[in-house]
Design an enzyme around this catalytic site. Structure first.
Site, PDB file in Angstrom:
ATOM      1  N   LYS A  41       0.846  -1.201   0.000  1.00  0.00           N
ATOM      2  CA  LYS A  41       0.000   0.000   0.000  1.00  0.00           C
ATOM      3  C   LYS A  41       0.877   1.245   0.000  1.00  0.00           C
ATOM      4  O   LYS A  41       2.090   1.161   0.257  1.00  0.00           O
ATOM      5  CB  LYS A  41      -0.948  -0.015   1.194  1.00  0.00           C
ATOM      6  N   ARG A 138     -10.260   0.275  15.011  1.00  0.00           N
ATOM      7  CA  ARG A 138     -10.236   0.973  13.719  1.00  0.00           C
ATOM      8  C   ARG A 138     -11.409   0.492  12.874  1.00  0.00           C
ATOM      9  O   ARG A 138     -12.467   1.099  12.899  1.00  0.00           O
ATOM     10  CB  ARG A 138      -8.870   0.730  13.055  1.00  0.00           C
ATOM     11  N   HIS A 168      -5.891  -7.095  13.255  1.00  0.00           N
ATOM     12  CA  HIS A 168      -4.647  -6.320  13.193  1.00  0.00           C
ATOM     13  C   HIS A 168      -4.244  -5.921  14.600  1.00  0.00           C
ATOM     14  O   HIS A 168      -5.080  -5.463  15.384  1.00  0.00           O
ATOM     15  CB  HIS A 168      -4.888  -5.071  12.324  1.00  0.00           C
ATOM     16  N   ARG A 221       0.997 -10.780   7.157  1.00  0.00           N
ATOM     17  CA  ARG A 221       1.040  -9.587   6.295  1.00  0.00           C
ATOM     18  C   ARG A 221       2.325  -8.833   6.602  1.00  0.00           C
ATOM     19  O   ARG A 221       2.483  -8.259   7.669  1.00  0.00           O
ATOM     20  CB  ARG A 221      -0.191  -8.699   6.559  1.00  0.00           C
ATOM     21  N   TYR A 267      14.423  31.765   3.377  1.00  0.00           N
ATOM     22  CA  TYR A 267      13.276  32.510   3.905  1.00  0.00           C
ATOM     23  C   TYR A 267      13.446  32.800   5.391  1.00  0.00           C
ATOM     24  O   TYR A 267      13.903  31.925   6.150  1.00  0.00           O
ATOM     25  CB  TYR A 267      11.991  31.692   3.732  1.00  0.00           C
ATOM     26  N   CYS A 313      13.093  25.176   1.594  1.00  0.00           N
ATOM     27  CA  CYS A 313      12.082  25.775   0.704  1.00  0.00           C
ATOM     28  C   CYS A 313      11.237  24.643   0.090  1.00  0.00           C
ATOM     29  O   CYS A 313      11.491  23.469   0.321  1.00  0.00           O
ATOM     30  CB  CYS A 313      12.749  26.565  -0.415  1.00  0.00           C
ATOM     31  N   ASP A 315      11.202  23.562  -2.967  1.00  0.00           N
ATOM     32  CA  ASP A 315      11.902  22.746  -3.964  1.00  0.00           C
ATOM     33  C   ASP A 315      13.420  22.696  -3.771  1.00  0.00           C
ATOM     34  O   ASP A 315      14.107  22.032  -4.544  1.00  0.00           O
ATOM     35  CB  ASP A 315      11.635  23.314  -5.373  1.00  0.00           C
TER      36      ASP A 315
HETATM   37  C1  LIG Z   1      -4.156  -4.099   8.172  1.00  0.00           C
HETATM   38  C2  LIG Z   1      -2.677  -4.036   8.037  1.00  0.00           C
HETATM   39  N1  LIG Z   1      -1.995  -5.175   7.913  1.00  0.00           N
HETATM   40  C3  LIG Z   1      -0.659  -5.187   7.775  1.00  0.00           C
HETATM   41  C4  LIG Z   1       0.073  -4.019   7.781  1.00  0.00           C
HETATM   42  C5  LIG Z   1       1.570  -4.077   7.658  1.00  0.00           C
HETATM   43  O1  LIG Z   1       2.175  -3.698   8.869  1.00  0.00           O
HETATM   44  P1  LIG Z   1       3.760  -3.589   8.992  1.00  0.00           P
HETATM   45  O2  LIG Z   1       4.172  -2.577   8.002  1.00  0.00           O
HETATM   46  O3  LIG Z   1       3.962  -3.136  10.390  1.00  0.00           O
HETATM   47  O4  LIG Z   1       4.300  -4.945   8.687  1.00  0.00           O
HETATM   48  C6  LIG Z   1      -0.595  -2.807   7.924  1.00  0.00           C
HETATM   49  C7  LIG Z   1       0.180  -1.566   7.945  1.00  0.00           C
HETATM   50  O5  LIG Z   1      -0.148  -0.537   8.419  1.00  0.00           O
HETATM   51  C8  LIG Z   1      -2.012  -2.814   8.055  1.00  0.00           C
HETATM   52  O6  LIG Z   1      -2.702  -1.682   8.194  1.00  0.00           O
END
Ligand SMILES: Cc1ncc(COP(=O)(O)O)c(C=O)c1O
Length: 385
Positions: A41, A138, A168, A221, A267, A313, A315
């Site tokens: 992601k 969440r 999670h 994950r 600046y 700045c 850029d």
């Molecule tokens: C639902 C879920 N699973 C897995 C992950 C991966 O977590 P990590 O990057 O700590 O391995 C995230 C990351 O935010 C998440 O939101």
């Protein structure tokens, strides 16, 4: 799709060999029956979704995960055919598109499933992972009766395949394990209510996969550790194998000048030369994610640490040099130069944040140069794509 050029001397180098190695190390740690979901992601935590996804799959990842449907669609558009799970909430109106593209979605509400069902075309099957909120607060189902209703609907309706169930952890990266244990117990109690277990049961993020191996889950994950970064500072000494940071951030001097005593920089004129001082200008600024709070942070030039002076700045920013350097000299903001090194964790500490935020902040305007098989392989310039 691949844009091989860029016209500004600021770039991020992404070492795909390191990502491959981090995933391989994790795989050797997992039981054979545990699948690996690579979390790509947020443009693969800033590293570039397509190249990281490809590398993760080559290294043996079974599934990809993203936060939003658009991210999954972007991977499909780029030619990724592997299974993808959208971890966040999707609109029920997107159900037909997700099913058509073979993208699995997360559900945690009966009404959402009813609305999604109404959107699906005849013959379509939507792959669904049910999210349990075991204590993160969440998204997710919080009570057993709700889970029973959702399971019943998924089993009853042929337009759904109950592909997975997950939760999670909020504190798996902390030394104290009480909330982790409580969440795991809640998740197990919810699983015990199911009539049938779906194909994938997953709970562990990087921190939990690196520390624990509960028999209840058959998939993990993996996010931050895939990129070679520790989920937290307190977990660093607990890492079961070395992680290899995969991102560096580089730029080049575009101007070098000598100021005299009393002349100021940038600046607000917050920095004033105390005598004759060499000042170099770098073509990177807060619009690239190199934010103003990094004023005073050191960068590397010819293996030496030198400070950023004056306000950053949009850029550009300025550094104080010990002597004159030629325009075009390479400067490392994150990464190694000789014996010196600036880690993502050093930048996170300076910003009083976490390493996740630092890599995600590196903007789309910064081209990514990929290293594969120990060679600079290809460039991706997101703004020219
Ligand atoms: C639902 C879920 N699973 C897995 C992950 C991966 O977590 P990590 O990057 O700590 O391995 C995230 C990351 O935010 C998440 O939101």
């Amino acid at each position: 799709m691949e844009t091989k050029i860029f016209h500004r001397d600021t770039w991020a180098e992404v070492n795909l060999d390191h990502i491959y190695k981090n995933i391989s190390s994790m795989k050797t740690r997992l039981r054979n029956d545990v699948s690996l979901f690579a979390v790509v992601k947020a443009n693969a935590y800033g590293h570039g979704d397509y190249d990281v996804a490809k590398t993760a799959l080559e290294a043996g990842a079974d599934f990809l995960s993203v936060a939003f449907l658009d991210e999954a669609l972007s991977l499909r558009k780029k030619g990724i055919t592997a299974p993808i799970l959208v971890l966040g909430a999707s609109r029920p109106e997107s159900a037909a598109l997700a099913a058509e593209q073979g993208i699995s979605v997360t559900a945690f509400d009966e009404a959402w499933l009813e609305s999604a069902k109404a959107q699906l075309k005849p013959g379509q099957v939507l792959q669904v992972h049910v999210k349990v909120d075991s204590g993160m607060g969440r998204i997710g189902i919080r009570d057993k009766s709700q889970l029973m209703k959702v399971e019943g609907l998924l089993m009853r309706e042929p337009c759904f395949n109950f592909q997975g169930i997950f939760t999670h952890f909020a504190t798996a990266d902390e030394l104290k394990t009480d909330l982790y244990e409580k969440q795991l117990a809640v998740f197990k109690a919810m699983l015990a209510e199911l009539t049938e277990r779906p194909e994938y049961i997953h709970a562990a993020n990087s921190a939990a996969s690196l520390r624990f191996a509960d028999p209840i889950w058959n998939a993990v994950r993996m996010g931050i550790s895939m990129y070679g970064l520790s989920p937290s500072m307190e977990m660093k000494p607990l890492l079961p194998f070395p992680l290899q940071q995969s991102i560096s951030l580089k730029t080049k001097l575009v101007a070098v000048k000598q100021l005299v005593e009393g002349e100021s920089v940038s600046y607000g004129a917050t920095y004033t030369a105390q005598g004759k001082e060499w000042i170099g200008t770098l073509p990177i600024g807060y619009a690239d994610g190199w934010i103003r709070k990094l004023q005073g942070q050191e960068v590397l030039i010819e293996g030496m640490r030198v400070p950023i002076v004056g306000r950053i700045c949009m850029d550009q920013c300025m550094i104080k040099l010990p002597r004159s350097f030629p325009v075009g000299t390479e400067v490392t903001l994150i990464g190694d130069d000789g014996v010196e090194s600036i880690t993502v964790d050093e930048i996170a500490a300076k910003l009083e944040t976490i390493n996740y935020e630092v890599t995600c902040m590196i903007g789309a305007r910064v081209p990514r140069v990929y290293i594969k098989d120990n060679q600079k392989k290809h460039i991706r310039n997101f703004i020219l794509e």
